[in-house]
Design an enzyme around this catalytic site. Sequence first.
Site, PDB file in Angstrom:
ATOM      1  N   ASN A 106       5.648   8.679   7.021  1.00 16.29           N
ATOM      2  CA  ASN A 106       4.459   7.843   6.822  1.00 16.29           C
ATOM      3  C   ASN A 106       3.665   7.614   8.106  1.00 16.29           C
ATOM      4  OD1 ASN A 106       4.358   7.400   4.043  1.00 16.29           O
ATOM      5  ND2 ASN A 106       5.992   5.888   4.148  1.00 16.29           N
ATOM      6  N   GLN A 113      -5.514   6.852   9.916  1.00 15.93           N
ATOM      7  CA  GLN A 113      -6.273   5.696   9.420  1.00 15.93           C
ATOM      8  C   GLN A 113      -6.584   4.721  10.560  1.00 15.93           C
ATOM      9  OE1 GLN A 113      -4.307   4.266   5.824  1.00 15.93           O
ATOM     10  NE2 GLN A 113      -4.783   6.163   4.753  1.00 15.93           N
ATOM     11  N   VAL A 129       0.592  -3.268   4.348  1.00 12.86           N
ATOM     12  CA  VAL A 129       1.586  -3.556   3.303  1.00 12.86           C
ATOM     13  C   VAL A 129       2.532  -2.366   3.147  1.00 12.86           C
ATOM     14  CG1 VAL A 129       1.867  -4.020   0.813  1.00 12.86           C
ATOM     15  CG2 VAL A 129      -0.036  -5.062   2.071  1.00 12.86           C
ATOM     16  N   ASP A 159       8.404 -11.786   1.447  1.00 15.44           N
ATOM     17  CA  ASP A 159       9.728 -12.288   1.823  1.00 15.44           C
ATOM     18  C   ASP A 159       9.724 -13.823   1.851  1.00 15.44           C
ATOM     19  OD1 ASP A 159      10.567  -9.558   2.375  1.00 15.44           O
ATOM     20  OD2 ASP A 159       9.208  -9.707   4.076  1.00 15.44           O
ATOM     21  N   HIS A 186      10.128  -6.452   8.113  1.00 10.83           N
ATOM     22  CA  HIS A 186      10.183  -6.468   6.646  1.00 10.83           C
ATOM     23  C   HIS A 186      11.235  -5.446   6.228  1.00 10.83           C
ATOM     24  CE1 HIS A 186       9.225  -6.418   2.450  1.00 10.83           C
ATOM     25  NE2 HIS A 186       8.904  -5.144   2.504  1.00 10.83           N
TER      26      HIS A 186
HETATM   27  P1  NAX Z   1       2.672   3.593  -5.375  1.00 14.81           P
HETATM   28  O1  NAX Z   1       3.465   4.824  -5.110  1.00 14.81           O
HETATM   29  O2  NAX Z   1       2.529   3.083  -6.770  1.00 14.81           O
HETATM   30  O3  NAX Z   1       1.192   3.775  -4.793  1.00 14.81           O
HETATM   31  C1  NAX Z   1       0.960   4.262  -3.515  1.00 14.81           C
HETATM   32  C2  NAX Z   1      -0.399   4.902  -3.546  1.00 14.81           C
HETATM   33  O4  NAX Z   1      -0.717   5.273  -2.220  1.00 14.81           O
HETATM   34  C3  NAX Z   1      -0.457   6.181  -4.407  1.00 14.81           C
HETATM   35  O5  NAX Z   1      -1.508   6.066  -5.347  1.00 14.81           O
HETATM   36  C4  NAX Z   1      -0.711   7.287  -3.379  1.00 14.81           C
HETATM   37  O6  NAX Z   1      -1.536   8.317  -3.908  1.00 14.81           O
HETATM   38  C5  NAX Z   1      -1.411   6.496  -2.284  1.00 14.81           C
HETATM   39  N1  NAX Z   1      -1.334   7.138  -0.964  1.00 14.81           N
HETATM   40  C6  NAX Z   1      -0.291   7.782  -0.377  1.00 14.81           C
HETATM   41  N2  NAX Z   1      -0.652   8.258   0.810  1.00 14.81           N
HETATM   42  C7  NAX Z   1      -1.932   7.890   1.007  1.00 14.81           C
HETATM   43  C8  NAX Z   1      -2.861   8.097   2.049  1.00 14.81           C
HETATM   44  N3  NAX Z   1      -2.549   8.796   3.120  1.00 14.81           N
HETATM   45  N4  NAX Z   1      -4.100   7.563   1.915  1.00 14.81           N
HETATM   46  C9  NAX Z   1      -4.448   6.879   0.807  1.00 14.81           C
HETATM   47  N5  NAX Z   1      -3.619   6.663  -0.234  1.00 14.81           N
HETATM   48  C10 NAX Z   1      -2.379   7.159  -0.120  1.00 14.81           C
HETATM   49  O7  NAX Z   1       3.275   2.467  -4.418  1.00 14.81           O
HETATM   50  P2  NAX Z   1       3.124   0.885  -4.520  1.00 14.81           P
HETATM   51  O8  NAX Z   1       4.190   0.347  -5.391  1.00 14.81           O
HETATM   52  O9  NAX Z   1       1.722   0.541  -4.800  1.00 14.81           O
HETATM   53  O10 NAX Z   1       3.560   0.466  -3.021  1.00 14.81           O
HETATM   54  C11 NAX Z   1       2.753   0.795  -1.917  1.00 14.81           C
HETATM   55  C12 NAX Z   1       3.471   0.527  -0.621  1.00 14.81           C
HETATM   56  O11 NAX Z   1       3.802  -0.860  -0.507  1.00 14.81           O
HETATM   57  C13 NAX Z   1       4.811   1.275  -0.487  1.00 14.81           C
HETATM   58  O12 NAX Z   1       4.906   1.784   0.822  1.00 14.81           O
HETATM   59  C14 NAX Z   1       5.830   0.175  -0.692  1.00 14.81           C
HETATM   60  O13 NAX Z   1       7.059   0.481  -0.076  1.00 14.81           O
HETATM   61  C15 NAX Z   1       5.124  -0.983  -0.023  1.00 14.81           C
HETATM   62  N6  NAX Z   1       5.623  -2.326  -0.323  1.00 14.81           N
HETATM   63  C16 NAX Z   1       5.573  -3.246   0.660  1.00 14.81           C
HETATM   64  C17 NAX Z   1       5.981  -4.542   0.473  1.00 14.81           C
HETATM   65  C18 NAX Z   1       5.909  -5.551   1.560  1.00 14.81           C
HETATM   66  O14 NAX Z   1       6.380  -6.677   1.348  1.00 14.81           O
HETATM   67  N7  NAX Z   1       5.376  -5.266   2.758  1.00 14.81           N
HETATM   68  C19 NAX Z   1       6.553  -4.969  -0.824  1.00 14.81           C
HETATM   69  C20 NAX Z   1       6.183  -4.084  -1.969  1.00 14.81           C
HETATM   70  C21 NAX Z   1       6.172  -2.615  -1.642  1.00 14.81           C
HETATM   71  O15 NAX Z   1       7.487  -2.143  -1.672  1.00 14.81           O
END
Ligand code: NAX
Length: 329
Positions: A106, A113, A129, A159, A186
Site C-alpha cells: 500500500n 497521492q 483511514v 478504536d 491503529h
Molecule cells: P474496500 O476494499 O471495500 O474498498 C477499498 C476501495 O479502495 C476499493 O473500491 C478500491 O478500488 C479502492 N482503491 C484501492 N486502491 C486505490 C487507489 N490507489 N486509489 C483509489 N482507490 C483505491 O475497503 P473498505 O472496507 O472500504 O476499507 C478501506 C480501508 O480502510 C482498508 O484499508 C481498511 O483496512 C481500512 N480500515 C481502517 C480502519 C481504521 O480504523 N483506520 C477501520 C476500518 C477499515 O478496516
Amino acid sequence: MKKPVVKVAVTGAAGQIGYSLLFRIASGEVFGQDTPVQLNLLELPAAIKSAEGTAMEIDDCGFPTLAGINISESAENAFDGIHWALFVGSKPRGPGMERNDLIRDNGPIFVAQGKALNRADRGVQIVVVGNPCNTNALIAQHNCRDIPATQFSAMTMLDENRAKAQLAKKAGVNVGDINIGIWGNHSSTMYPDFETGTIAGKKILDVIKDRAWLEGDFMKTVQQRGAAIIAARGKSSAASAASACIDHVKNLMHKTPDGKWFSCAVPSDGNSYGVPAGLLFSFPCRSQGNGKWEIVKGLPVSDYSRKKIDETTKELLAEREVVKDLLIK
Ligand code: NAX
C-alpha cells in the site's frame, strides 16, 4: 446557502466504507446545513463504474447541501482545490499476507497521492483511514512538500468509539459520559488508556473497580474488535469506520469540551510522552475548533502505561523502517 463550497476528496469511494461515508458528508451532517459540499471521488479504473453508481444514489437523495460530484481515476484531478482529503482507498490484506507485505503493497499509493496533494488548497486537512493508516499517513506526509505536516492525521477514532462502547456497557452509563484516549498505532498494540480516562468526570478506575477486566477482556476486546467483526459479518467494519471518520473531522472542526479529549494519530512533536519526533502516533488530542489539533500535555503515565506506550512506539518505528525508502527527508 451563504457559506463557500467545501471541497472534499474521498479515495476508494466505491468501497464499503465509501458507501457509508459519502451520503453522510453530502447530507450536510459534517459541514453544516448552510455549507454546500463538493465531492471528488477517486477510484481505480476498475471501480469507476461502481463509483458512478454510488454517485447516482447520492444524487437521488436530493440533498440540498450537495454542490456536485466529480469522479476521477486521477489523483491530480480529484485533489484540485480540495479542503479535505479523506484517504480511504487501499488494498485489503490478502490471505496469508503478513502486515509488512501489506505495508509495502500500500505504501506506493500514498507516495503518489501525497505528491498529488500539491494541487489541494494550502489549508487542506488530510485524514488517512486506509490501513496501515499511521504509516500510510507518514508516507503521504513525507511525499507532500507543500502542506505542513500538522495537517496530516490518521484515524484512531474507531478504536476510541469501540473502547467507549465497552466501558459504557460495563459501567451502565451513556457512551457520551466516557472520555478515553487511544495511544499509538491503529493495530493490536494500540493502548486504550483506562488510567487517565474518565466516566462522568470520575476516573474510570474509581467507577469500574475491576482492574483485571480493564487490563484483560476490555483491552483484548478493543484491540481485536476488527477481527471479531470480520468473523461475525464476513466483512470488515464499514459503517462504524465511516462514522468514526466523520467524528474525526468533526473533532477537528469543533472546540473540544472542557475536560475531554479525542484520539487522533498525528506527527509527534518530539516533546510529548517520549514519542520520537515525526512518528505518526495516536495521542489524546484537543481542538480549539479551527480544524487544528493539539496534543493534551501533562497526563500522568504510570509504569503500566509506559510499557504499553513503548510497545506501540516500537511497532511504529519498525513500520517506519520497512518503508524508509518511500520517505523523503
Ligand atoms: P474496500 O476494499 O471495500 O474498498 C477499498 C476501495 O479502495 C476499493 O473500491 C478500491 O478500488 C479502492 N482503491 C484501492 N486502491 C486505490 C487507489 N490507489 N486509489 C483509489 N482507490 C483505491 O475497503 P473498505 O472496507 O472500504 O476499507 C478501506 C480501508 O480502510 C482498508 O484499508 C481498511 O483496512 C481500512 N480500515 C481502517 C480502519 C481504521 O480504523 N483506520 C477501520 C476500518 C477499515 O478496516
